[in-house]
Design a protein around this motif. Structure first.
Motif, short mmCIF file in Angstrom:
data_model
loop_
_atom_site.label_atom_id
_atom_site.label_comp_id
_atom_site.label_asym_id
_atom_site.label_seq_id
_atom_site.Cartn_x
_atom_site.Cartn_y
_atom_site.Cartn_z
N MET A 153 26.24 3.11 -13.18
CA MET A 153 25.51 2.66 -12.02
C MET A 153 24.72 1.54 -12.33
SD MET A 153 22.84 4.56 -9.47
CE MET A 153 23.14 4.31 -7.66
N LYS A 154 24.78 0.45 -12.11
CA LYS A 154 24.22 -0.79 -12.23
C LYS A 154 22.68 -1.18 -11.35
CE LYS A 154 26.21 -4.37 -14.03
NZ LYS A 154 26.96 -5.55 -14.00
N ILE A 155 21.77 -1.03 -11.84
CA ILE A 155 20.44 -1.16 -11.14
C ILE A 155 19.64 -2.38 -11.51
CG2 ILE A 155 18.25 -0.06 -10.72
CD1 ILE A 155 19.50 2.70 -11.22
N PHE A 156 19.19 -3.21 -10.59
CA PHE A 156 18.29 -4.36 -10.65
C PHE A 156 17.10 -3.78 -10.17
CE2 PHE A 156 20.88 -8.43 -9.86
CZ PHE A 156 21.76 -8.16 -10.76
N LEU A 157 15.98 -4.48 -11.32
CA LEU A 157 14.72 -4.21 -10.87
C LEU A 157 14.15 -5.47 -10.69
CD1 LEU A 157 13.64 -1.70 -13.71
CD2 LEU A 157 14.34 -1.25 -11.36
N ILE A 158 13.50 -5.93 -9.56
CA ILE A 158 12.92 -7.32 -9.31
C ILE A 158 11.61 -7.31 -8.87
CG2 ILE A 158 13.36 -9.48 -7.91
CD1 ILE A 158 16.28 -8.16 -7.33
N ASP A 159 10.83 -7.51 -9.87
CA ASP A 159 9.26 -7.47 -9.66
C ASP A 159 8.83 -8.61 -10.56
OD1 ASP A 159 6.37 -6.72 -9.54
OD2 ASP A 159 7.10 -4.98 -8.80
N ASP A 160 7.74 -9.44 -10.02
CA ASP A 160 7.14 -10.44 -11.00
C ASP A 160 6.27 -9.95 -11.93
OD1 ASP A 160 5.72 -9.87 -8.57
OD2 ASP A 160 4.38 -11.54 -8.93
N LEU A 161 5.68 -8.68 -11.90
CA LEU A 161 5.06 -8.00 -12.80
C LEU A 161 5.78 -6.98 -13.76
CD1 LEU A 161 2.30 -6.41 -10.51
CD2 LEU A 161 1.92 -8.70 -11.98
N LYS A 162 5.48 -7.87 -15.06
CA LYS A 162 6.37 -7.17 -16.10
C LYS A 162 6.00 -5.61 -16.46
CE LYS A 162 7.60 -7.98 -21.04
NZ LYS A 162 7.59 -9.20 -22.05
N ILE A 163 4.89 -5.41 -16.28
CA ILE A 163 4.46 -3.88 -16.55
C ILE A 163 5.04 -3.09 -15.68
CG2 ILE A 163 2.38 -3.81 -15.13
CD1 ILE A 163 2.87 -2.09 -18.48
N ILE A 164 5.33 -3.28 -14.38
CA ILE A 164 6.21 -2.65 -13.30
C ILE A 164 7.44 -2.31 -13.54
CG2 ILE A 164 6.85 -2.41 -10.93
CD1 ILE A 164 3.97 -1.73 -11.14
N ASN A 165 8.12 -3.19 -13.77
CA ASN A 165 9.50 -3.35 -14.45
C ASN A 165 9.56 -2.46 -15.56
OD1 ASN A 165 10.56 -4.81 -12.61
ND2 ASN A 165 10.50 -6.68 -13.76
N LEU A 166 8.82 -2.63 -16.59
CA LEU A 166 8.62 -1.78 -17.94
C LEU A 166 8.53 -0.56 -17.78
CD1 LEU A 166 8.73 -2.00 -21.04
CD2 LEU A 166 6.41 -2.18 -20.95
N VAL A 167 7.77 -0.10 -16.83
CA VAL A 167 7.29 1.32 -16.34
C VAL A 167 8.63 1.98 -15.68
CG1 VAL A 167 6.15 2.99 -15.03
CG2 VAL A 167 4.96 1.39 -16.70
#
Length: 127
Positions: free
Chosen positions: A1-15
């Motif tokens: 399953m391929k998931i995109f995380l789209i958020d301008d805040l790097k920390i949110i994507n990292l967590v």
């Protein structure tokens, strides 16, 4: 399953990426701080699921949702936002591919439950 995380805040994507990587499923996770790069990658990569922030500079989550509709991409979207605005919730309900509307930050358990729900829900086909 391929998931995109789209958020301008790097920390949110990292967590969120860390939480997803701990699920143990064969997940391919691609994170984007630049929504334009995410939009460019959508047609090429065709993710199975998108975690999407709404409030981003220049290109926001609504722009990405409109892009998905324009290209008839019925990819399930989980909105992750810091805004609990009733107007946002109502507007999100007008998009056919919104799977869930969640407030940030989301817990590891919350992500796990959402992934389970998405995997168990039959996906719509583009008409």
């Amino acid at each position: 399953m391929k998931i995109f995380l789209i958020d301008d805040l790097k920390i949110i994507n990292l967590v969120n990426k860390k939480y997803l990587s701990q699920i143990g499923k064969n997940l391919e996770i691609m994170d984007f701080e630049d929504p334009q790069m995410a939009m460019n990658a959508l047609l090429k990569e065709m993710p199975s699921l998108i975690f999407l922030d709404l409030n981003m500079p220049e290109i926001n989550g609504w722009d990405i949702l409109n892009h998905l509709e324009k290209h008839r991409l019925l990819i399930p979207v989980i909105i992750l936002t810091s805004s609990d605005s009733p107007v946002y919730r109502q507007r999100a309900g007008t998009y056919s591919n919104i799977f869930s509307f969640q407030l940030k930050p989301i817990s590891k358990t919350g992500i796990w439950e959402l992934i389970q729900e998405v995997m168990e829900t039959p996906q719509k086909k583009a008409s």
